[in-house]
Design an enzyme around this catalytic site. Structure first.
Site, mmCIF file in Angstrom:
data_model
loop_
_atom_site.group_PDB
_atom_site.id
_atom_site.type_symbol
_atom_site.label_atom_id
_atom_site.label_comp_id
_atom_site.label_asym_id
_atom_site.label_seq_id
_atom_site.Cartn_x
_atom_site.Cartn_y
_atom_site.Cartn_z
ATOM 1 N N GLY A 17 20.662 58.272 74.908
ATOM 2 C CA GLY A 17 20.042 59.458 75.464
ATOM 3 C C GLY A 17 21.033 60.395 76.130
ATOM 4 N N LYS B 122 18.770 50.823 58.855
ATOM 5 C CA LYS B 122 19.387 50.697 60.182
ATOM 6 C C LYS B 122 19.015 49.364 60.817
ATOM 7 C CE LYS B 122 21.338 51.758 64.142
ATOM 8 N NZ LYS B 122 20.689 52.704 65.061
ATOM 9 N N ASN C 89 21.565 46.499 62.116
ATOM 10 C CA ASN C 89 21.509 45.928 63.463
ATOM 11 C C ASN C 89 21.348 44.419 63.431
ATOM 12 O OD1 ASN C 89 21.828 48.268 64.998
ATOM 13 N ND2 ASN C 89 19.655 48.723 65.048
ATOM 14 N N ASN D 76 24.185 42.937 65.615
ATOM 15 C CA ASN D 76 23.884 42.884 67.045
ATOM 16 C C ASN D 76 23.920 41.485 67.628
ATOM 17 O OD1 ASN D 76 23.316 45.691 66.731
ATOM 18 N ND2 ASN D 76 21.922 45.569 68.445
#
Length: 299
Positions: A12, A178, A182, A186
């Site tokens: 953000g 995506k 991940n 991740n």
């Protein structure tokens, strides 16, 4: 345009900072430590080609989103409904909400609470919070967004701010692509506490990633999703574009925060169970991260 960022973490703050740097009115809505630092000194945006203090608004309250033309929802996936409920009383009827989140179902979950238009977006950026009010950019930054009457205008605005945007008719496929990326990186990065570059050099890591991708592809096919491109090639190439990136799951564990693993490998496991697709490698990675997340048993 007036923008609000709900969930002013690394993602953000990066996109909000880039828009503010271009002259847009932006308010970051986040935790008190970050908000206080931004109010005092501006947002420090440390990118690959510049390091600047960017003047930007900041608040701990969802009410700060009142009057925003566009809201970037950047909260962690487990917090999606809470964020939507907090925003709901304050959003103008014509506001657009753009979901910049991990996982494949956040836009649907936002729509279940909000009457405003919600667009899904796929985020490809390597960032981290280096301290209160300080976001560090390690690479990439492009977005893929869904089609809408306002998508072209959004793409132009982001593009002028240095953020490449592609509008895709197959945003579901892009979201799953995506997600599979991940899932491949991740959990392993979190378990090993290693950034992507060194991680992929580990013994047996490439084979584990290949198994994770195969399981994710099988589940996506069972869901009726068509993925763009070659996922194995995309996974192999990612470390070269983000060698210094520690996964968001690893960053969460190191800070003692809850992870999004239930919405990454855990989602593949749940969707696989529902479709009769076996996902043993994703299940193992999900279970290991959950164990680490729970912390050691105290004597």
């Amino acid at each position: 345009m007036r923008w609000a960022v709900m969930g002013a973490g690394a993602v953000g703050c990066y996109y909000g900072g880039m828009l503010a740097r271009e002259g847009h009115e932006v308010v970051l809505i986040g935790r008190a430590a970050h908000v206080d630092a931004v109010r005092r000194e501006g947002l420090r945006l440390q990118a690959q080609t510049f390091d600047e203090r960017v003047p930007v608004g900041a608040s701990t309250e969802a009410a700060a989103a009142a009057g925003a033309d566009v809201v970037l929802c950047c909260v962690k996936s487990p917090d999606t409904e809470d964020a939507a409920r907090a925003l709901q009383p304050h959003l103008a009827p014509g506001a657009l909400v753009l979901s910049l989140q991990n996982g494949v179902d956040n836009a649907e979950r936002l729509r279940a609470v909000l009457a405003q238009e919600v667009l899904p977006a796929v985020v490809y950026v390597a960032t981290e919070m280096a301290g209160p009010g300080h976001v560090r950019h390690h690479g990439r930054g492009e977005l893929v967004i869904g089609p809408s009457a306002r998508s072209a205008a959004l793409a132009d605005v982001f593009g002028a701010a240095g953020v490449p945007v592609q509008v895709s008719d197959n945003v579901a496929g892009a979201l799953w692509a995506k997600l599979i990326l991940n899932c491949a990186y991740n959990a392993l990065s979190a378990i090993a506490r290693q950034p992507y570059g060194p991680l992929v050099q580990g013994v047996g890591v490439a084979a584990v990633m290949r198994d994770v991708v195969d399981e994710g592809l099988a589940v996506a096919r069972a869901e009726g999703v068509t993925l763009p491109g070659d996922m194995h090639e995309a996974v192999r190439g990612l470390a070269g574009t983000m060698p210094a990136q520690l996964s968001s799951t690893a960053q969460d564990l190191l800070r003692g925060k809850p992870t999004e693993i239930d919405h990454l490998n855990g989602l593949v496991v749940r969707r696989g169970e529902a479709r009769g697709v076996a996902t043993p490698v994703n299940r193992a990675l999900w279970a290991l991260v959950k164990l680490i997340e729970a912390g050691p048993v105290r004597a």
